[in-house]
Scaffold this motif. Structure first.
Motif, PDB file in Angstrom:
ATOM      1  N   LYS A  55       1.234 -20.573   6.667  1.00 58.74           N
ATOM      2  CA  LYS A  55       0.014 -20.839   6.935  1.00 58.74           C
ATOM      3  C   LYS A  55      -0.807 -19.802   7.195  1.00 58.74           C
ATOM      4  O   LYS A  55      -2.277 -19.876   7.283  1.00 58.74           O
ATOM      5  CB  LYS A  55       0.054 -21.917   8.024  1.00 58.74           C
ATOM      6  N   TYR A  56      -0.688 -18.480   7.309  1.00 55.90           N
ATOM      7  CA  TYR A  56      -1.609 -17.447   7.475  1.00 55.90           C
ATOM      8  C   TYR A  56      -1.743 -16.744   6.185  1.00 55.90           C
ATOM      9  O   TYR A  56      -1.109 -16.780   5.312  1.00 55.90           O
ATOM     10  CB  TYR A  56      -0.880 -16.302   8.431  1.00 55.90           C
ATOM     11  N   ARG A  57      -3.299 -16.217   6.052  1.00 53.77           N
ATOM     12  CA  ARG A  57      -3.657 -15.867   4.857  1.00 53.77           C
ATOM     13  C   ARG A  57      -2.814 -14.469   4.821  1.00 53.77           C
ATOM     14  O   ARG A  57      -2.987 -13.428   5.747  1.00 53.77           O
ATOM     15  CB  ARG A  57      -5.283 -15.726   5.011  1.00 53.77           C
ATOM     16  N   ILE A  58      -2.307 -14.149   3.640  1.00 58.33           N
ATOM     17  CA  ILE A  58      -1.636 -12.914   3.288  1.00 58.33           C
ATOM     18  C   ILE A  58      -2.677 -11.962   3.178  1.00 58.33           C
ATOM     19  O   ILE A  58      -3.508 -12.217   2.068  1.00 58.33           O
ATOM     20  CB  ILE A  58      -0.614 -12.994   2.572  1.00 58.33           C
ATOM     21  N   GLU A  59      -2.788 -10.824   3.803  1.00 57.48           N
ATOM     22  CA  GLU A  59      -3.864 -10.028   3.686  1.00 57.48           C
ATOM     23  C   GLU A  59      -3.397  -8.814   2.696  1.00 57.48           C
ATOM     24  O   GLU A  59      -4.424  -8.123   2.195  1.00 57.48           O
ATOM     25  CB  GLU A  59      -4.303  -9.494   5.007  1.00 57.48           C
ATOM     26  N   ALA A  60      -2.177  -8.390   2.542  1.00 55.41           N
ATOM     27  CA  ALA A  60      -1.648  -7.337   1.748  1.00 55.41           C
ATOM     28  C   ALA A  60      -0.322  -7.812   1.502  1.00 55.41           C
ATOM     29  O   ALA A  60       0.369  -8.382   2.251  1.00 55.41           O
ATOM     30  CB  ALA A  60      -1.794  -5.985   2.536  1.00 55.41           C
ATOM     31  N   SER A  61       0.268  -6.998   0.230  1.00 56.64           N
ATOM     32  CA  SER A  61       1.634  -7.257   0.013  1.00 56.64           C
ATOM     33  C   SER A  61       2.015  -5.803  -0.684  1.00 56.64           C
ATOM     34  O   SER A  61       1.322  -5.083  -1.077  1.00 56.64           O
ATOM     35  CB  SER A  61       1.728  -8.261  -1.220  1.00 56.64           C
ATOM     36  N   LEU A  62       3.507  -5.785  -0.414  1.00 60.99           N
ATOM     37  CA  LEU A  62       4.172  -4.644  -1.275  1.00 60.99           C
ATOM     38  C   LEU A  62       5.259  -5.268  -1.567  1.00 60.99           C
ATOM     39  O   LEU A  62       6.222  -5.736  -1.249  1.00 60.99           O
ATOM     40  CB  LEU A  62       4.532  -3.827   0.270  1.00 60.99           C
ATOM     41  N   ASP A  63       5.646  -4.679  -3.212  1.00 61.82           N
ATOM     42  CA  ASP A  63       6.919  -5.043  -3.841  1.00 61.82           C
ATOM     43  C   ASP A  63       7.437  -3.941  -3.959  1.00 61.82           C
ATOM     44  O   ASP A  63       7.267  -2.692  -4.678  1.00 61.82           O
ATOM     45  CB  ASP A  63       6.235  -5.446  -5.285  1.00 61.82           C
ATOM     46  N   LEU A  64       8.890  -4.319  -3.655  1.00 58.30           N
ATOM     47  CA  LEU A  64       9.727  -3.213  -3.455  1.00 58.30           C
ATOM     48  C   LEU A  64      10.799  -3.046  -4.750  1.00 58.30           C
ATOM     49  O   LEU A  64      11.775  -2.301  -4.789  1.00 58.30           O
ATOM     50  CB  LEU A  64      10.666  -3.137  -2.209  1.00 58.30           C
ATOM     51  N   HIS A  65      10.622  -3.971  -5.962  1.00 56.96           N
ATOM     52  CA  HIS A  65      11.512  -4.063  -6.877  1.00 56.96           C
ATOM     53  C   HIS A  65      11.677  -2.871  -7.508  1.00 56.96           C
ATOM     54  O   HIS A  65      10.711  -1.861  -7.655  1.00 56.96           O
ATOM     55  CB  HIS A  65      10.833  -5.208  -7.875  1.00 56.96           C
ATOM     56  N   LYS A  66      12.911  -2.534  -7.928  1.00 55.17           N
ATOM     57  CA  LYS A  66      13.216  -1.614  -8.747  1.00 55.17           C
ATOM     58  C   LYS A  66      13.212  -0.116  -8.029  1.00 55.17           C
ATOM     59  O   LYS A  66      13.096   0.999  -8.497  1.00 55.17           O
ATOM     60  CB  LYS A  66      12.282  -1.292 -10.036  1.00 55.17           C
ATOM     61  N   MET A  67      13.091  -0.198  -6.552  1.00 50.19           N
ATOM     62  CA  MET A  67      12.959   1.273  -5.807  1.00 50.19           C
ATOM     63  C   MET A  67      14.061   1.622  -5.003  1.00 50.19           C
ATOM     64  O   MET A  67      15.043   0.576  -5.149  1.00 50.19           O
ATOM     65  CB  MET A  67      11.861   0.866  -4.583  1.00 50.19           C
ATOM     66  N   THR A  68      14.353   2.873  -5.025  1.00 53.51           N
ATOM     67  CA  THR A  68      15.772   3.019  -4.110  1.00 53.51           C
ATOM     68  C   THR A  68      15.553   2.785  -2.843  1.00 53.51           C
ATOM     69  O   THR A  68      14.416   2.722  -2.224  1.00 53.51           O
ATOM     70  CB  THR A  68      16.055   4.752  -4.403  1.00 53.51           C
ATOM     71  N   VAL A  69      16.479   2.914  -1.810  1.00 50.86           N
ATOM     72  CA  VAL A  69      16.361   2.789  -0.517  1.00 50.86           C
ATOM     73  C   VAL A  69      15.503   3.669   0.104  1.00 50.86           C
ATOM     74  O   VAL A  69      14.586   3.302   0.806  1.00 50.86           O
ATOM     75  CB  VAL A  69      17.782   2.682   0.148  1.00 50.86           C
ATOM     76  N   GLU A  70      15.547   5.046  -0.293  1.00 56.40           N
ATOM     77  CA  GLU A  70      14.821   5.907   0.097  1.00 56.40           C
ATOM     78  C   GLU A  70      13.340   5.822  -0.401  1.00 56.40           C
ATOM     79  O   GLU A  70      12.327   5.956   0.619  1.00 56.40           O
ATOM     80  CB  GLU A  70      15.136   7.278  -0.246  1.00 56.40           C
ATOM     81  N   GLN A  71      12.983   5.483  -1.344  1.00 58.05           N
ATOM     82  CA  GLN A  71      11.655   5.106  -1.794  1.00 58.05           C
ATOM     83  C   GLN A  71      11.199   3.799  -1.029  1.00 58.05           C
ATOM     84  O   GLN A  71      10.061   4.100  -0.405  1.00 58.05           O
ATOM     85  CB  GLN A  71      11.458   4.663  -3.412  1.00 58.05           C
TER      86      GLN A  71
END
Length: 193
Positions: A86-102
């Motif tokens: 119910k809270y407006r999402i103000e930012a997002s981060l997509d981690l798809h295809k990243m290594t654990v370190e990235q």
């Protein structure tokens, strides 16, 4: 000689040339290589000092495991609204295809930047790990470890299906002093009316 030159010569009379110490002549390329290496080492050290998120071995979570975390002091109603999306999402981060370190670097910077921008509700899409050769959701498992390590993260939970479901987490960040004061002012105005 004109008057100005005479005045200068008069002022400079009795001045001796400084004796120079023996100096090592460095080639420009040597200086550049030394500077680049020193700057690179300093940047890495600074980055590592600031980013304290761990990457040690962890138990991998099931891809459909529902994540939930709430710090002491977070109101039940606030957490329920977060879980309901119910809270407006103000930012997002997509981690798809990243290594654990990235992903570790990106998550740390994302939360840090969100706090600088005074954001409260953000989302991280970590995926379910279906394309991973591991026997579980690797990035999801690390995100579940990293978020509680960050004091600015007050609560998080798996997202609603329309926002990624078990492959994403809603995150509630600590309220800044500015936002707290705005709430106090709003509350005092509503009571005064």
């Amino acid at each position: 000689m004109d008057e100005e030159e005479q005045l200068f010569a008069q002022e400079m009379s009795g001045v001796k040339r400084l004796e120079l110490d023996a100096r090592v002549a460095l080639k420009k390329q040597d200086v550049d290589n030394i500077n680049i290496a020193a700057r690179r080492e300093a940047a890495t050290a600074r980055s590592e000092r600031r980013n304290f998120l761990s990457t040690g071995d962890i138990e991998l979570l099931d891809p459909y495991h529902i994540l939930e975390f709430k710090r002491e002091g977070v109101q039940h109603g606030v957490f329920r609204r977060l879980k309901q999306g119910k809270y407006r999402i103000e930012a997002s981060l997509d981690l798809h295809k990243m290594t654990v370190e990235q992903a570790r670097l990106e998550v740390f910077e994302f939360i840090r930047e969100a706090m600088k921008l005074d954001l409260r509700a953000v989302i991280i899409v970590h995926g379910r790990g279906h394309n991973s050769s591991s026997k579980g959701a690797v990035l999801k498992s690390y995100v579940n470890r990293w978020l509680p390590e960050m004091e600015d993260v007050q609560a998080y939970c798996s997202a609603q299906p329309q926002h990624g479901g078990a492959g994403a987490v809603y995150i509630m960040l600590r309220k800044s002093e500015t936002k707290k004061q705005e709430n106090r002012d709003r509350f005092s105005r509503s009571r005064g009316s």
